[in-house]
Design a protein around this motif. Structure first.
Motif, mmCIF file in Angstrom:
data_model
loop_
_atom_site.group_PDB
_atom_site.id
_atom_site.type_symbol
_atom_site.label_atom_id
_atom_site.label_comp_id
_atom_site.label_asym_id
_atom_site.label_seq_id
_atom_site.Cartn_x
_atom_site.Cartn_y
_atom_site.Cartn_z
ATOM 1 N N GLU A 173 -6.553 8.290 19.042
ATOM 2 C CA GLU A 173 -5.235 8.216 18.431
ATOM 3 C C GLU A 173 -4.150 8.079 19.488
ATOM 4 O OE1 GLU A 173 -2.433 8.034 15.321
ATOM 5 O OE2 GLU A 173 -4.602 7.757 15.362
ATOM 6 N N GLN A 180 -5.675 6.762 12.876
ATOM 7 C CA GLN A 180 -6.200 7.836 12.029
ATOM 8 C C GLN A 180 -5.827 7.661 10.555
ATOM 9 O OE1 GLN A 180 -8.555 9.837 12.592
ATOM 10 N NE2 GLN A 180 -8.105 12.005 12.417
ATOM 11 N N PRO A 181 -4.590 7.264 10.201
ATOM 12 C CA PRO A 181 -4.305 7.044 8.780
ATOM 13 C C PRO A 181 -5.094 5.886 8.179
ATOM 14 C CG PRO A 181 -2.278 7.331 10.033
ATOM 15 C CD PRO A 181 -3.378 7.172 11.033
ATOM 16 N N ASP A 376 -4.550 9.972 1.493
ATOM 17 C CA ASP A 376 -3.421 9.878 2.418
ATOM 18 C C ASP A 376 -3.290 11.120 3.300
ATOM 19 O OD1 ASP A 376 -2.711 11.661 0.457
ATOM 20 O OD2 ASP A 376 -0.750 10.761 0.034
ATOM 21 N N TYR A 378 -3.833 11.698 6.394
ATOM 22 C CA TYR A 378 -3.209 11.463 7.693
ATOM 23 C C TYR A 378 -2.025 10.495 7.611
ATOM 24 C CZ TYR A 378 -7.410 13.717 9.421
ATOM 25 O OH TYR A 378 -8.419 14.616 9.653
ATOM 26 N N GLY A 379 -1.549 10.242 6.400
ATOM 27 C CA GLY A 379 -0.441 9.313 6.221
ATOM 28 C C GLY A 379 -0.899 8.079 5.459
ATOM 29 N N GLU A 380 0.065 7.327 4.973
ATOM 30 C CA GLU A 380 -0.228 6.142 4.172
ATOM 31 C C GLU A 380 -0.475 4.939 5.069
ATOM 32 O OE1 GLU A 380 1.751 3.534 0.504
ATOM 33 O OE2 GLU A 380 2.817 5.253 1.378
ATOM 34 N N HIS A 381 -1.471 4.161 4.725
ATOM 35 C CA HIS A 381 -1.777 2.926 5.446
ATOM 36 C C HIS A 381 -1.015 1.786 4.771
ATOM 37 C CE1 HIS A 381 -4.914 -0.399 6.517
ATOM 38 N NE2 HIS A 381 -3.839 -0.466 7.267
#
Length: 413
Positions: A173, A180-181, A376, A378-381
């Motif tokens: 990362e 990661q996301p 989601d 690790y966050g939105e792709h």
């Protein structure tokens, strides 16, 4: 439009800049010469038995592509050097362990369950959910990265190698921020088969990380019998530590090599996931760009999109051709939308199709996993097909036969 070093983190740009200065000053860079890498692996491990020499063709092809095509930065070259050295060392250690432990070759891999499909079509979440069933076993990332000795079942969750591999994964990362996301990594997470095939140097993993089109073209044309024999030997090694669970394995790359896979695993059961190719290729292009920006001097999203479009169109055609030859009885098809909407329902259908028993305990574990690891986490792709020069015309031009054959699984996906 390219995305050069300015898109990389400041500490990466600084390291790469220093690398350029050192190179201009005449100081040596890490060598990607196959003979040098092999000598270093021998020195690192104290071993020199390489087994079947067929791996050399892939190693030679890969290093040639890295030198000519990958446009590696200083950091990228160091990562490639360490990456290849690590896989060579794993190869030496596995061969040495097998030679002194006859129980490894005696292992029988019965009715393994494989998940295949175009990339970004739900293969990972199915793999992770199936791995929650105590009656099934997926190879964990840490045990394929550091497989010697194979862990005993009671030690698989507390092995000291887990923390070491997690620290190494944490670097990814930092080198490729935003990865990661897109695709979660972790030492305990199930690992796909490209990692095991990497120590045979016949793996799509290298095509994810680096711009190596000649190597990827060779991979689609090469006889991979020896590579899949290596894969089976790797699985035997992991199983030799103990445990009676049935294997669940996955990688989208198997789609281009079904005849080799079934040559090694004649009783394999295969789940094929489907998604609209335009969306799958756009999502994978985003993944490839994010990874490659950590290692290359410049990444052109449109070039990446074109590369993935043509490559995976060949993969899909190959998969359909080989499936016809192998017969329908070993396959089960499922759409990405169905996986997203009702993953446990899809799991039930898989178990029913292959005469497996889904216990209440296994289903509870799967539902708990979904709660712990939402999509989601690790966050939105975020991505778009247009950013990679892709549109519906590209899809219909390259995937017409695929869409005609499997459209009922992917409409609206």
């Amino acid at each position: 439009m390219t995305h050069p070093l300015k898109r990389q983190p400041p500490y990466i740009r600084l390291a790469n800049g220093l690398g350029v200065v050192l190179e201009r000053a005449g100081l040596s860079r890490p060598s990607l010469c196959p003979e040098h890498l092999m000598r270093r692996a021998q020195a690192r491990t104290g071993l020199d038995n390489w087994g079947d020499a067929s791996f050399r063709t892939g190693l030679d092809r890969l290093t040639a592509s890295l030198e000519r095509e990958a446009n590696l930065t200083q950091i990228g070259r160091i990562v490639a050097y360490l990456n290849l050295l690590d896989h060579l060392s794993v190869r030496l250690r596995l061969i040495d362990y097998r030679a002194s432990h006859p129980e490894v070759a005696a292992q029988r891999i019965e009715r393994p369950l494989f998940i295949v499909g175009l990339p970004r079509t739900g293969t990972s979440i199915l793999h992770e959910l199936l791995a929650q069933d105590p009656a099934l076993r997926a190879p964990a990332t840490w045990e394929v990265a550091r497989p010697v000795p194979p862990p005993a079942p009671a030690e698989r969750d507390a092995d000291a190698r887990i923390a070491r591999v997690d620290r190494l994964l944490g670097l990814l990362e930092k080198l490729s921020p935003g990865f990661q996301p897109i695709h979660a990594v972790g030492a305990r997470l199930p690992q796909e088969c490209v990692y095991m095939l990497s120590s045979a140097f016949a793996s799509e993993q290298f095509g994810y990380m680096y711009r190596v089109p000649d190597y990827r073209k060779w991979l689609l044309e090469e006889d991979l019998t020896a590579a899949y024999a290596w894969h089976a030997a790797f699985v035997q090694h992991l199983q030799s530590g103990g445990g009676e669970a049935r294997w669940v394995l996955k990688t989208p790359a198997h789609l281009a090599s079904l005849k080799y896979l079934c040559g090694q695993y004649p009783d394999a059961c295969i789940v094929w996931t489907h998604r609209r190719p335009l969306q799958a290729i756009a999502s994978f292009s985003s993944l490839a760009c994010t990874l490659r920006r950590g290692f290359s001097r410049g990444v052109d999203p449109r070039e990446v999109g074109e590369e993935q479009l043509r490559h995976y169109a060949r993969v899909a055609r190959r998969g359909m051709e080989e499936r016809r030859a192998l017969g329908e009885e070993r396959f089960f098809d499922v759409g990405f939308s169905a996986i997203c909407d009702n993953p446990v329902g899809v799991i039930r259908e898989i178990y029913e199709r292959f005469s497996m028993t889904l216990t209440d305990d296994a289903e509870r574990r799967m539902r708990a996993y979904l709660r712990r690891r939402p999509r989601d986490l690790y966050g939105e792709h975020r991505y778009s097909a247009a950013a990679f020069g892709l549109d519906s015309g590209c899809e219909s031009d390259h995937f017409a036969d695929y869409l005609e054959r499997y459209g009922r699984y992917i409409d609206g996906a």
